[in-house]
Design a protein around this motif. Structure first.
Motif, mmCIF file in Angstrom:
data_model
loop_
_atom_site.group_PDB
_atom_site.id
_atom_site.type_symbol
_atom_site.label_atom_id
_atom_site.label_comp_id
_atom_site.label_asym_id
_atom_site.label_seq_id
_atom_site.Cartn_x
_atom_site.Cartn_y
_atom_site.Cartn_z
ATOM 1 N N THR A 68 0.837 -1.200 0.000
ATOM 2 C CA THR A 68 0.000 0.000 0.000
ATOM 3 C C THR A 68 0.870 1.248 0.000
ATOM 4 O OG1 THR A 68 -1.719 -1.209 1.186
ATOM 5 C CG2 THR A 68 -1.900 1.186 1.154
ATOM 6 N N GLU A 69 1.957 1.234 0.762
ATOM 7 C CA GLU A 69 2.905 2.365 0.739
ATOM 8 C C GLU A 69 3.435 2.577 -0.667
ATOM 9 O OE1 GLU A 69 5.187 2.685 4.958
ATOM 10 O OE2 GLU A 69 5.582 0.871 3.818
ATOM 11 N N HIS A 70 3.791 1.484 -1.324
ATOM 12 C CA HIS A 70 4.343 1.574 -2.676
ATOM 13 C C HIS A 70 3.297 2.098 -3.672
ATOM 14 C CE1 HIS A 70 7.254 0.765 -5.775
ATOM 15 N NE2 HIS A 70 6.370 0.038 -6.436
ATOM 16 N N VAL A 71 2.074 1.595 -3.584
ATOM 17 C CA VAL A 71 0.995 2.070 -4.455
ATOM 18 C C VAL A 71 0.777 3.565 -4.264
ATOM 19 C CG1 VAL A 71 -1.521 2.002 -4.773
ATOM 20 C CG2 VAL A 71 -0.203 -0.125 -4.743
ATOM 21 N N LEU A 72 0.743 4.006 -3.022
ATOM 22 C CA LEU A 72 0.542 5.424 -2.730
ATOM 23 C C LEU A 72 1.676 6.268 -3.315
ATOM 24 C CD1 LEU A 72 -1.056 7.677 -1.365
ATOM 25 C CD2 LEU A 72 0.190 7.167 0.749
ATOM 26 N N GLN A 73 2.905 5.831 -3.144
ATOM 27 C CA GLN A 73 4.048 6.572 -3.696
ATOM 28 C C GLN A 73 3.963 6.667 -5.217
ATOM 29 O OE1 GLN A 73 7.450 4.451 -2.209
ATOM 30 N NE2 GLN A 73 7.178 5.208 -0.118
ATOM 31 N N LEU A 74 3.636 5.545 -5.877
ATOM 32 C CA LEU A 74 3.509 5.550 -7.337
ATOM 33 C C LEU A 74 2.402 6.494 -7.799
ATOM 34 C CD1 LEU A 74 3.791 1.750 -8.209
ATOM 35 C CD2 LEU A 74 5.414 3.554 -8.828
ATOM 36 N N ALA A 75 1.267 6.440 -7.114
ATOM 37 C CA ALA A 75 0.132 7.285 -7.494
ATOM 38 C C ALA A 75 0.451 8.764 -7.310
ATOM 39 C CB ALA A 75 -1.099 6.886 -6.683
ATOM 40 N N LEU A 76 1.066 9.097 -6.188
ATOM 41 C CA LEU A 76 1.409 10.506 -5.934
ATOM 42 C C LEU A 76 2.401 11.027 -6.968
ATOM 43 C CD1 LEU A 76 1.644 10.427 -2.041
ATOM 44 C CD2 LEU A 76 -0.087 11.622 -3.419
ATOM 45 N N LYS A 77 3.360 10.192 -7.328
ATOM 46 C CA LYS A 77 4.339 10.606 -8.342
ATOM 47 C C LYS A 77 3.653 10.795 -9.698
ATOM 48 C CE LYS A 77 8.739 9.390 -10.382
ATOM 49 N NZ LYS A 77 9.867 8.473 -10.400
ATOM 50 N N ALA A 78 2.791 9.868 -10.068
ATOM 51 C CA ALA A 78 2.099 9.954 -11.359
ATOM 52 C C ALA A 78 1.108 11.108 -11.401
ATOM 53 C CB ALA A 78 1.384 8.640 -11.656
ATOM 54 N N ILE A 84 -5.006 5.388 6.206
ATOM 55 C CA ILE A 84 -4.057 5.906 7.193
ATOM 56 C C ILE A 84 -2.885 6.602 6.504
ATOM 57 C CG2 ILE A 84 -2.384 5.243 8.965
ATOM 58 C CD1 ILE A 84 -4.373 2.990 9.738
ATOM 59 N N LEU A 85 -2.280 5.919 5.534
ATOM 60 C CA LEU A 85 -1.096 6.466 4.867
ATOM 61 C C LEU A 85 -1.424 7.674 3.987
ATOM 62 C CD1 LEU A 85 0.516 3.082 3.764
ATOM 63 C CD2 LEU A 85 1.324 4.599 5.591
ATOM 64 N N GLY A 86 -2.649 7.707 3.452
ATOM 65 C CA GLY A 86 -3.015 8.782 2.540
ATOM 66 C C GLY A 86 -3.421 10.083 3.210
ATOM 67 N N ARG A 87 -3.621 10.038 4.532
ATOM 68 C CA ARG A 87 -3.984 11.274 5.240
ATOM 69 C C ARG A 87 -2.938 12.347 4.990
ATOM 70 N NH1 ARG A 87 -5.247 8.420 10.950
ATOM 71 N NH2 ARG A 87 -7.239 7.507 10.379
ATOM 72 N N GLU A 88 -3.396 13.538 4.842
ATOM 73 C CA GLU A 88 -2.516 14.697 4.649
ATOM 74 C C GLU A 88 -1.640 14.575 3.405
ATOM 75 O OE1 GLU A 88 -0.568 15.959 8.257
ATOM 76 O OE2 GLU A 88 -2.257 15.256 9.467
ATOM 77 N N THR A 89 -2.145 13.844 2.392
ATOM 78 C CA THR A 89 -1.480 13.797 1.090
ATOM 79 C C THR A 89 -2.512 14.181 0.047
ATOM 80 O OG1 THR A 89 -2.044 11.523 0.449
ATOM 81 C CG2 THR A 89 -0.096 11.810 1.872
ATOM 82 N N LEU A 90 -2.091 14.307 -1.185
ATOM 83 C CA LEU A 90 -3.019 14.602 -2.280
ATOM 84 C C LEU A 90 -3.915 13.409 -2.608
ATOM 85 C CD1 LEU A 90 -0.665 16.668 -4.588
ATOM 86 C CD2 LEU A 90 -2.620 17.509 -3.268
#
Length: 113
Positions: free
Chosen positions: A7-17, A47-53
């Motif tokens: 999930t951390e990796h998916v979030l990082q990829l999505a935010l970058k894209a 949880i991980l996506g809080r306070e992100t785009l």
């Protein structure tokens, strides 16, 4: 617990894209033989996506089946757990199972600029 790291990796990829745009939805493909649990991924994402785009983004899961190929009669059938012991067409136990272990980010939906 391995859902946390993917999930951390998916979030990082999505935010970058997303290139600094708000993420509205993320489409994930999950194989039926993978051990990933949709609810666990959803839980960690919130949880991980809080306070992100990606905060509040919708996760959409698409489950894909594995394929069983009978080595005796060549019939190909989709399979989900539990795996079959015999070919549904001819009864042979000579089966080759492929696929069903996927887990990847298929697409993201972002806010228009």
């Amino acid at each position: 617990m391995h859902e946390l790291s993917v999930t951390e990796h998916v979030l990082q990829l999505a935010l970058k894209a997303a290139d600094s745009r708000r993420i509205l939805a993320i489409d994930l493909v999950v194989g039926s033989l993978s051990s990933f649990v949709d609810d666990s991924v959803q839980f960690y994402f919130e949880i991980l996506g809080r306070e992100t785009l990606a905060a509040g983004a919708l996760l959409r899961f698409r489950r894909v089946s594995a394929q069983s190929t009978c080595l005796a009669c060549q019939v190909v059938t989709p399979v989900d757990p539990p795996l079959p012991f015999a070919c549904p067409a001819c009864g042979s136990s000579q089966l080759r199972v492929s696929g069903g272990t996927e887990f990847y980010l298929a697409s993201i939906e972002v806010e228009e600029l």
